[in-house]
Design a protein around this motif. Sequence first.
Motif, PDB file in Angstrom:
ATOM      1  N   PHE A 166       0.714  -1.118   0.145  1.00  0.00           N
ATOM      2  CA  PHE A 166      -0.024  -0.053  -0.088  1.00  0.00           C
ATOM      3  C   PHE A 166       0.862   1.332   0.029  1.00  0.00           C
ATOM      4  O   PHE A 166       1.002   2.065  -1.090  1.00  0.00           O
ATOM      5  N   THR A 167       1.534   1.478   1.095  1.00  0.00           N
ATOM      6  CA  THR A 167       2.013   2.852   1.148  1.00  0.00           C
ATOM      7  C   THR A 167       3.032   3.248   0.354  1.00  0.00           C
ATOM      8  O   THR A 167       3.523   4.492   0.031  1.00  0.00           O
ATOM      9  N   PRO A 201       0.115  13.614  -4.741  1.00  0.00           N
ATOM     10  CA  PRO A 201      -0.428  14.088  -3.313  1.00  0.00           C
ATOM     11  C   PRO A 201      -1.874  12.935  -3.317  1.00  0.00           C
ATOM     12  O   PRO A 201      -2.527  12.719  -4.260  1.00  0.00           O
ATOM     13  N   ARG A 202      -2.077  12.623  -2.122  1.00  0.00           N
ATOM     14  CA  ARG A 202      -3.522  11.859  -1.830  1.00  0.00           C
ATOM     15  C   ARG A 202      -4.595  13.031  -1.175  1.00  0.00           C
ATOM     16  O   ARG A 202      -3.970  13.617  -0.463  1.00  0.00           O
ATOM     17  N   PRO A 230      -8.673  12.766   4.452  1.00  0.00           N
ATOM     18  CA  PRO A 230      -9.652  12.092   4.956  1.00  0.00           C
ATOM     19  C   PRO A 230     -11.276  13.011   5.078  1.00  0.00           C
ATOM     20  O   PRO A 230     -12.136  12.751   4.851  1.00  0.00           O
ATOM     21  N   ALA A 231     -10.650  14.192   5.275  1.00  0.00           N
ATOM     22  CA  ALA A 231     -11.900  15.445   5.254  1.00  0.00           C
ATOM     23  C   ALA A 231     -12.687  15.551   4.008  1.00  0.00           C
ATOM     24  O   ALA A 231     -13.941  15.852   3.895  1.00  0.00           O
ATOM     25  N   THR A 232     -11.953  15.172   2.994  1.00  0.00           N
ATOM     26  CA  THR A 232     -12.718  15.099   1.520  1.00  0.00           C
ATOM     27  C   THR A 232     -13.314  13.923   1.378  1.00  0.00           C
ATOM     28  O   THR A 232     -14.332  13.861   0.592  1.00  0.00           O
TER      29      THR A 232
END
Length: 203
Positions: free
Chosen positions: A20-21, A192-193, A196-198
């Motif tokens: 993943f990361t 960029p990713r 979470p707010a989005t």
Amino acid sequence: MDTVSEASPRLSADGRALLFTDARTASAFAPTPVTDEELAEIWDLAKWPPTAANTQPLRVLFVRTQEGKNRLIPHLNEGNRAKSQSAPAVAVLALDTSFHEHVPQIFPHNPGLRDVYEANEGLRITNGTFSAALQVGYFVLAARAVGLVAGPMTGFDKAGVDGEFFPDGRFKSLAVVNLGHPGENPWRDRLPRLEPATTVQWA
């Protein structure tokens, strides 16, 4: 008396990074060969995670020879051709539109589901495409798990690929995945990713 099940084991930090990361889409590949055993190992992992009603609708075509690439590459978008040419192996991942034929074997407690899908093509294709898309993701993770890098892409002429490799119309290509070991300058800059707010809500 109710029993409490043990917690599911957690993947190590190294395992999370690998899958993943630290995962990247490779754009250039080394000439190091990819063996038939490695390719078989990918599918031996990717076949196990769940699909809807265990239908397993994904089918895999491994393109390894130059002859095979000569048939495939003209159907790729121009910007993707050099990537696939440099990859030791390329997987074409496709939906089997008649996956329901296997339902009595792989979903034996409800063999009648085959007839439901036979009578409703729209439902069959919708559900099959969803499960096959899950399996595409599993396939990419499995490639990373066996020590290869992957370059999945959808930039290709699906009708052209299907006509070249699946002329009977049963299989419908979904993705092409380049496979191998990283070559020179294989990665683009990390993008960029979203925060979470989005992307994440709670209820």
